[in-house]
Write an enzyme that holds these catalytic residues in place. Structure first.
Site, PDB file in Angstrom:
ATOM      1  N   HIS A 181       0.853  -1.190   0.000  1.00 21.75           N
ATOM      2  CA  HIS A 181       0.000   0.000   0.000  1.00 21.75           C
ATOM      3  C   HIS A 181       0.891   1.244   0.000  1.00 21.75           C
ATOM      4  O   HIS A 181       1.177   1.814   1.054  1.00 21.75           O
ATOM      5  CB  HIS A 181      -0.903   0.008   1.227  1.00 21.75           C
ATOM      6  CG  HIS A 181      -1.978  -1.033   1.203  1.00 21.75           C
ATOM      7  ND1 HIS A 181      -1.718  -2.362   1.435  1.00 21.75           N
ATOM      8  CD2 HIS A 181      -3.318  -0.948   0.963  1.00 21.75           C
ATOM      9  CE1 HIS A 181      -2.846  -3.046   1.359  1.00 21.75           C
ATOM     10  NE2 HIS A 181      -3.823  -2.212   1.070  1.00 21.75           N
ATOM     11  N   HIS A 217     -31.911 -11.917  21.890  1.00 21.08           N
ATOM     12  CA  HIS A 217     -31.033 -11.787  23.052  1.00 21.08           C
ATOM     13  C   HIS A 217     -30.484 -13.129  23.533  1.00 21.08           C
ATOM     14  O   HIS A 217     -29.720 -13.166  24.497  1.00 21.08           O
ATOM     15  CB  HIS A 217     -31.784 -11.121  24.206  1.00 21.08           C
ATOM     16  CG  HIS A 217     -31.976  -9.647  24.034  1.00 21.08           C
ATOM     17  ND1 HIS A 217     -32.503  -9.084  22.909  1.00 21.08           N
ATOM     18  CD2 HIS A 217     -31.709  -8.609  24.885  1.00 21.08           C
ATOM     19  CE1 HIS A 217     -32.566  -7.770  23.051  1.00 21.08           C
ATOM     20  NE2 HIS A 217     -32.085  -7.459  24.234  1.00 21.08           N
ATOM     21  N   HIS A 277      -4.022   3.288  -3.973  1.00 20.01           N
ATOM     22  CA  HIS A 277      -4.217   2.818  -2.601  1.00 20.01           C
ATOM     23  C   HIS A 277      -3.464   1.524  -2.293  1.00 20.01           C
ATOM     24  O   HIS A 277      -2.655   1.493  -1.367  1.00 20.01           O
ATOM     25  CB  HIS A 277      -5.712   2.614  -2.341  1.00 20.01           C
ATOM     26  CG  HIS A 277      -6.021   1.862  -1.083  1.00 20.01           C
ATOM     27  ND1 HIS A 277      -5.967   2.451   0.157  1.00 20.01           N
ATOM     28  CD2 HIS A 277      -6.385   0.571  -0.885  1.00 20.01           C
ATOM     29  CE1 HIS A 277      -6.285   1.556   1.072  1.00 20.01           C
ATOM     30  NE2 HIS A 277      -6.543   0.398   0.469  1.00 20.01           N
ATOM     31  N   GLU A 332     -21.011  -1.159  22.521  1.00 19.42           N
ATOM     32  CA  GLU A 332     -20.275  -2.369  22.896  1.00 19.42           C
ATOM     33  C   GLU A 332     -18.962  -2.511  22.129  1.00 19.42           C
ATOM     34  O   GLU A 332     -17.946  -2.931  22.696  1.00 19.42           O
ATOM     35  CB  GLU A 332     -21.135  -3.616  22.653  1.00 19.42           C
ATOM     36  CG  GLU A 332     -22.370  -3.713  23.526  1.00 19.42           C
ATOM     37  CD  GLU A 332     -23.580  -3.002  22.939  1.00 19.42           C
ATOM     38  OE1 GLU A 332     -24.646  -3.047  23.577  1.00 19.42           O
ATOM     39  OE2 GLU A 332     -23.443  -2.405  21.845  1.00 19.42           O
TER      40      GLU A 332
END
Length: 736
Positions: free
Chosen positions: A71, A530, A308, A466
């Protein structure tokens, strides 16, 4: 804009537009940090700056072209930023890389790693020899230049790669400084005053974890954190406006950051230095420096996406050299003038180390008790009697292991200041706020709910973030080995949100303890969203991570003891919402905290047994009940094994494993309402779940999924029938 001109987008003389000053009682009066003495005048160096920039950029192009990969673009565009940082702004010691009060640098856009590797070489880090620098993208297994920075190597503070992780780590590093300074600094003795610098790119600003961390840093007013934004407006797919047209400066201001802008980030070293010095002097906000650069500057693909992630090609590199006055036939050239530009930096660093040692010696004389505590923290030492803070016994009544978590952790966190405990907006549910705890907050914050604190506080409200919570905890742990023992907490299901950061902590050998609650179908009515049916399999498979499920309070104590002793390894302690019987009180077999460190042990022995039942966590009590009913209703003798941690059990001698499981004599059946993946290693069959959960009260959910004792007995007996009908099943793993 003219070179050398700094554009302040928001100043520290007053609140920025978009901030919320009303929650702060008044303006902070903390004296700003003075810029570091860079020892060599910026003005005197200006004549050599162009040559150093050219040398750096050609070196990066050569290094990528050598093995035709890498890169190059971002590293080339960021050259002037690196010169400003390593030469003039940052406090560090190349020959003493672990200097405690050094500034921390994080390369969040880790694919630009040659940016960091080249500056480590040029500034004098001993390990980063030219030979090692040239190992980038080579087949060398001992290369110090992996494709993304890795914490094990000199000068690398954290491993980066997944975008956004680095900036969240940097927030943790800055928090560590604030907490230590508030705890140990005294007038005339700023034993902790380092700054955290973080390099990011366009992509980091699109990652959710980065945005979570940016919001928290602004809320906490971490004025010792500076983010340098390599604004080249390019990502892999094309220009940034393909997906982003927001005003980044306004966004950062709204998050509580000071914003500065550099128009010519390709060449304006003086302007960048001025911005970095301004950032270090910030009174009460983190600083975001928007630096406009050109990716792949000087190449034929400059300013475009192809710059890139691919080498430019031999012809293009040769043309770059010709344009800059370099010999296209020579490679990896670093001339004497460039070497001289960086030559004094190790000596400067050792001077800072010496000054710091002298400061610590004086501090020890002036504040001996505090200095002794600070030395223990720097050495990563816990009190020798830390385990005595854990209760030696627990109430006989059924207790949720999430509540047992609090019984075990809270005395430790209250008395041992290396513990820094946080939760993702679940304080009432995780039982981990000890009496008299102080929150980590800006000292002048005044909340409507009345929960306030200061920078010495060690309880962290992360909000509903989180992912950032776990990544910031990694930064706290990475500040210096053992100086902090971060603890995070949330529902187990939501550690799926945090999983990328949990993995990065395991990869970096960072000791963080994650306290996960509500860990089974027994958590009940919140339902399948959950109920973490599949999540244990992920974390059990993750290298260098200890995943625990304690079956009662005694085992919970053992899990914490094992996790605290596991230096260089993060842990997840997964606990129940609902109350569980205390196996310590059972006459047939008692739970053992000391045997949790072995991962598994015999809870109930029975020499007449014809089956071993493996109980885990909240379902250990189910295995005990099934053993009793098998005997009572069917005359089948069973023994019960508790296995709170598969990985620790897998580390034991094979003779121990065989003695615990006895699979050579009888089948072993695991009982756990999770996906069965992994149990084939230790069991012949598993009562498990292979679908998502269901919204029912906890007991009803167990019954619905046939995990009540009566149904489990039927499933075990059915397994016996299956084996009698097909003996080959005894050699295969069966889901029952």
């Amino acid at each position: 804009m003219a070179p050398g001109v700094l554009t302040p987008i928001s100043k520290d003389e007053g609140p920025s537009e978009g901030s919320a000053p009303s929650v702060f009682a008044s303006k902070t009066t903390t004296k700003p940090a003075e810029p570091r003495d860079v020892s060599i005048s910026l003005e005197a160096d200006k004549a050599v700056h162009p040559l150093v920039l050219k040398t750096f950029r050609i070196l990066v192009a050569d290094l990528c072209q050598q093995f035709k990969g890498g890169h190059p673009g971002g590293a080339i565009g960021m050259a002037a930023i690196g010169m400003a940082l390593w030469k003039y702004a940052m406090k560090y010691a190349p020959h003493t890389p672990t200097f405690f009060n050094r500034d921390r640098f994080v390369l969040s856009n880790g694919h630009t790693c040659l940016f960091q590797y080249c500056f480590l070489h040029l500034t004098g880090y001993r390990d980063m020899t030219m030979e090692q620098l040239m190992s980038y993208h080579s087949e060398r297994t001992d290369a110090l230049c992996p494709g993304h920075p890795e914490i094990e190597h000199e000068g690398i503070e954290v491993t980066t790669g997944p975008l956004g992780q680095g900036i969240a780590n940097a927030v943790g590093l800055a928090m560590a400084t604030k907490n230590l300074a508030a705890t140990f600094n005294k007038p005339g003795f700023d034993v902790v005053d380092n700054h955290t610098w973080c390099m990011i790119g366009d992509a980091c600003l699109q990652e959710g974890v980065a945005l979570e961390a940016i919001s928290l840093a602004g809320h906490w007013r971490l004025n010792n954190l500076t983010v340098m934004y390599d604004n080249n407006q390019v990502t892999c797919d094309g220009s940034v406006d393909l997906t982003n047209t927001e005003n980044v400066n306004d966004k950062m201001r709204a998050c509580g950051w000071d914003v500065l802008e550099i128009e010519d980030g390709n060449y304006d070293i003086a302007g960048i230095v001025e911005a970095l010095q301004t950032a270090r002097r910030s009174r009460d906000k983190p600083t975001f420096i928007n630096i406009k650069t050109t990716i792949g500057l000087g190449s034929k693909v400059a300013g475009t996406a192809p710059a890139h992630g691919a080498a430019f090609g031999a012809d293009d590199v040769a043309n770059m050299k010709k344009k800059e006055g370099f010999d296209p036939e020579q490679h990896f050239v670093i001339g004497d003038e460039t070497r001289q530009f960086f030559r004094g930096l190790p000596e400067r660093g050792q001077k800072w180390v010496q000054e710091y040692d002298e400061l610590l010696a004086a501090y020890e004389k002036a504040h001996p008790d505090l200095a002794a505590r600070f030395a223990a923290r720097r050495n990563g030492e816990l009190p020798s009697d830390w385990s005595t803070l854990i209760p030696s016994s627990f109430p006989d009544k059924p207790t949720a292991t999430r509540a047992a978590n609090g019984l075990v952790l809270n005395p430790l966190a209250e008395k041992i200041d290396s513990f820094i405990v946080g939760t993702a907006d679940l304080t009432p549910s995780v039982y981990m706020d000890w009496p008299g705890k102080v929150d980590f907050q800006h000292p002048e914050l005044r909340t409507e709910c009345g929960i306030n604190g200061d920078y010495a506080g060690r309880y962290i409200h992360y909000g509903v973030r989180e992912h950032a919570m776990a990544a910031i905890a990694n930064g706290l742990a990475a500040f210096s080995p053992g100086t902090f023992l971060p603890v995070t907490s949330s529902f187990f299901m939501f550690y799926l949100y945090a999983a990328p950061a949990v993995r990065m902590g395991a990869l970096q050998r960072l000791q963080v303890i994650h306290a996960a609650t509500h860990d089974s179908i027994g958590m009940g009515e919140d339902g399948p969203t959950h109920q973490p049916i599949e999540l244990a399999a992920l974390f059990r498979a993750m290298p260098n991570l200890l995943f625990f499920r304690p079956g009662d309070s005694e085992e919970t104590a053992g899990c914490w003891q094992a996790a605290i002793q596991a230096k260089g390894t993060p842990s997840i302690i997964s606990t129940s919402r609902h109350a569980l019987p205390q196996q310590q009180q059972q006459q047939a077999g008692r739970s053992r905290r000391d045997l949790v460190a072995k991962g598994g042990y015999v809870l109930q022995e029975n020499e007449a047994a014809t089956v071993t039942l493996i109980g885990v966590g909240a379902e250990l009590c189910h295995a005990v009940d099934v053993a009793a009913q098998l005997k009572e209703k069917h005359g089948v003798e069973a023994r019960v094994v508790s296995m709170p941690c598969q990985r620790l059990f897998g580390r034991q001698e094979r003779s121990y494993q065989r003695d615990v499981l006895r699979r050579h004599r009888m089948p072993a059946v695991a009982i756990e309402p999770y996906a069965p993946n992994g149990w084939e290693r230790y069991a012949d069959a598993a009562a498990c779940i292979t679908r998502f959960g269901h919204s029912l009260p906890g007991k009803a959910a167990y019954k619905y999924f046939e995990f009540d004792a009566d149904a489990l007995v039927r499933r075990v007996m059915k397994y016996f029938d299956m084996v009698r009908e097909d003996e080959m099943l005894r050699r295969e793993f069966v889901e029952i």
